[in-house]
Scaffold this motif. Structure first.
Motif, short mmCIF file in Angstrom:
data_model
loop_
_atom_site.label_atom_id
_atom_site.label_comp_id
_atom_site.label_asym_id
_atom_site.label_seq_id
_atom_site.Cartn_x
_atom_site.Cartn_y
_atom_site.Cartn_z
N ARG A 272 0.84 -1.21 0.00
CA ARG A 272 0.00 0.00 0.00
C ARG A 272 0.87 1.25 0.00
NH1 ARG A 272 -3.04 -3.24 3.81
NH2 ARG A 272 -5.23 -3.35 3.29
N THR B 4 -4.10 2.96 0.47
CA THR B 4 -4.70 2.09 -0.53
C THR B 4 -3.59 1.33 -1.24
OG1 THR B 4 -4.58 3.90 -2.10
CG2 THR B 4 -6.69 3.57 -1.01
N HIS B 5 -3.97 0.20 -1.81
CA HIS B 5 -2.98 -0.61 -2.50
C HIS B 5 -2.46 0.10 -3.74
CE1 HIS B 5 -4.69 -3.76 0.02
NE2 HIS B 5 -3.50 -4.30 -0.08
N GLU B 11 -6.90 -3.76 -4.87
CA GLU B 11 -7.80 -3.00 -4.00
C GLU B 11 -9.26 -3.32 -4.34
OE1 GLU B 11 -6.34 -1.06 -1.75
OE2 GLU B 11 -8.15 -0.22 -0.88
N ASP B 81 -4.49 -8.07 4.92
CA ASP B 81 -5.12 -8.56 3.69
C ASP B 81 -5.35 -10.07 3.77
OD1 ASP B 81 -4.95 -6.01 2.73
OD2 ASP B 81 -3.10 -6.38 1.61
#
Lengths: 274, 239
Positions: A272, B4-5, B11, B81
């Protein structure tokens, strides 16, 4: 460690005994700072490396993990303008002490690099080089034996047994890397440093090296720099995450990859942006 | 830290997985509401509709399994994740079982419409079902908002379901002892009550998956069990 002892469910290697009191400190780094000229590459890095364990150093490019690795066998000495401060003890001995013999230090702390770099010599001479310059053997037979067992331990012997006089550079990439590992362990080091040893290898050659790391960890203390999170998770007992020249988080590998406690670690290992 | 990825499609896959779990949970919650309503109002067509819609629940479980597997293969998820993907898989499996229990309630309702109503107990069952329905809703909210505290509250709530089940069990045994003609319907009602009690247990499991996903550690073992029906007997019925 054999395959049955690995935690196949989470894909994370089960640590060796992880109670603090069962861990023997092999290398103790305290408040290490490294400057390249005016630029500070490492800031106040403290890390314990435990005997017989695999420690992986992870972090984005330029975070200082390779710099730290090179401090451990004083490879930074050869870089102009590089200054190292702080304390690094190997079995309680200050490796930056002015009485420390750097050549014998590098025999105790071997290194394998990102790109396989065999000498332009025969397979045999590549492995025999270290024992020869350090005068570790007293006869041709003894040297033959050291070369043979080193190649065996590096998992290469069966593939090169019949062509020991062929040039090392004629081997495939994966074989060359295992040759470099054989060369590193031929002087019977206590620690093996690996700087992204698989980044130039295909998945099969990578799997061979990872299997080798498992086997070598029986006899050596291994420190590996890797950009592959899965590789760090698979091969190491302890993981240290570097960011902007500092250690952000260090802990048991399983913990780091299952539930890291620092947001920066989490962001990095899950891909990320912060 | 809001992050965020870097890889957008990763994502998207993770949020699609969340959406599928929410959709499946929402459908299961609705199915339970419809099945309860059909039971209380003795609505044969309504019960049959619940039975026929269970395939949709099963299909959603397969979709979640497929996507979770795809993420594992393509992304090799780690840390939160990885915990999200595992949580989705386990939750889908629990929701699928809940769907089966609901279908079974609806099946039994189609039989019950042919008998005299056991209205006193059907209202108690309605109360039980309402609590479980709220539990499903809250556990899904906890899932989507990654709220471990709310998940723990859901887990605590299950004791109310168990206690209602205990009273219902005794009451139904008493009815059967009093009137043998009520045995068929009361037996179906017993199973329906048991189904709802089991649904509560599965929701509790989901709450535990959510806790693991959010906190990274399993919940403390040893949740007190309040379901006493396995060891319950009514007076005068023992030999």
């Amino acid at each position: 460690m054999n395959i049955n002892e690995k935690n196949l469910v989470s894909g994370v290697r089960i640590s060796k005994p992880n109670r603090e009191e069962q861990r023997a400190v092999k290398v103790s780094a305290q408040a290490v700072n490294v400057h390249y000229g005016d630029k500070q590459a490492l800031t106040n890095v403290s890390l314990n490396i435990y005997k017989g364990m695999v420690t992986s150093l992870i972090g984005p490019s330029g975070c200082g993990k390779s710099t730290f690795l090179r401090c451990l066998n004083r490879m930074n000495d050869v870089i102009d303008g590089c200054r190292v401060s702080g304390e690094i003890l190997l079995d309680g001995e200050d490796i930056y002490d002015r009485h420390m013999d750097v050549v014998s230090l590098r025999a105790r702390v071997g290194m394998v690099f990102q790109k396989p770099n065999p000498f332009p010599k025969s397979i045999y001479d590549n492995v025999a080089y270290g024992p020869r310059i350090h005068h570790l053997t007293s006869s041709k037979e003894e040297l033959d034996e050291v070369v043979r067992t080193s190649l065996q331990r590096a998992g290469l012997l069966d593939e090169v047994r019949d062509r020991m006089e062929a040039p090392g550079t004629a081997l495939s990439g994966g074989q060359q890397q295992r040759l470099c590992i054989a060369r590193a362990i031929a002087v019977d080091p206590e620690i093996v440093l690996m700087d992204e040893p698989c980044s130039a290898l295909d998945p099969i050659a990578t799997a061979r090296i990872e299997e080798l790391i498992d086997e070598l960890s029986e006899n050596y203390t291994i420190i590996i720099v890797t950009h592959s999170m899965q590789q760090a998770a698979r091969v190491s007992d302890v993981t240290a995450f570097f960011h902007l020249g500092e250690i952000v988080e260090v802990g048991d590998t399983e913990e780091i990859f299952r539930a890291p406690s620092d947001e920066r670690t989490k962001a990095y290992i899950t891909g990320r942006i912060g | 830290m809001n992050t965020t990825h870097i890889v957008k499609s990763y994502e998207e896959e993770l949020s699609k997985l969340d959406n599928l779990v929410a959709e499946m949970g929402g459908l299961v919650e609705l199915q339970l509401a419809q099945a309860t309503k059909a039971l209380v109002t003795r609505d044969l067509a309504g019960a049959e509709e619940v039975v026929s819609r269970d395939v949709e629940v099963d299909q959603l479980e397969r979709n979640i399994d497929d996507l979770a597997l795809r993420i594992m293969v393509l992304r090799q998820p780690l840390a939160d994740d990885l915990r999200s993907v595992i949580c989705a898989l386990k939750t889908a499996s629990d929701l699928e079982r809940i769907g089966d229990y609901v279908r079974n309630i609806a099946n039994r309702t189609t039989v019950l419409t042919k008998f005299h109503s056991v209205s006193e107990t059907s209202h108690m069952i309605e109360r039980m079902a309402k609590i479980v329905q709220t539990m499903i809703k809250n556990v899904l909210d906890a899932y989507i908002s990654r709220n471990a505290e709310l998940a723990n509250q859901v887990r605590e709530k299950d004791q109310e379901v168990d206690q209602l089940h205990n009273s219902l069990f005794r009451e139904l045994l008493t009815y059967m002892a009093e009137d043998h003609r009520a045995i068929t319907s009361c037996t179906h009602m017993l199973f329906i009550a048991k189904n709802i009690e089991r649904i509560g247990d599965h929701v509790t499991d989901v709450a535990e998956h959510v806790h693991m996903m959010v906190v990274g550690e399993p919940v403390e073992p040893g949740r007190p069990k309040y379901d006493k029906t396995s060891t319950t007997a009514i007076e005068g019925s023992t030999a």
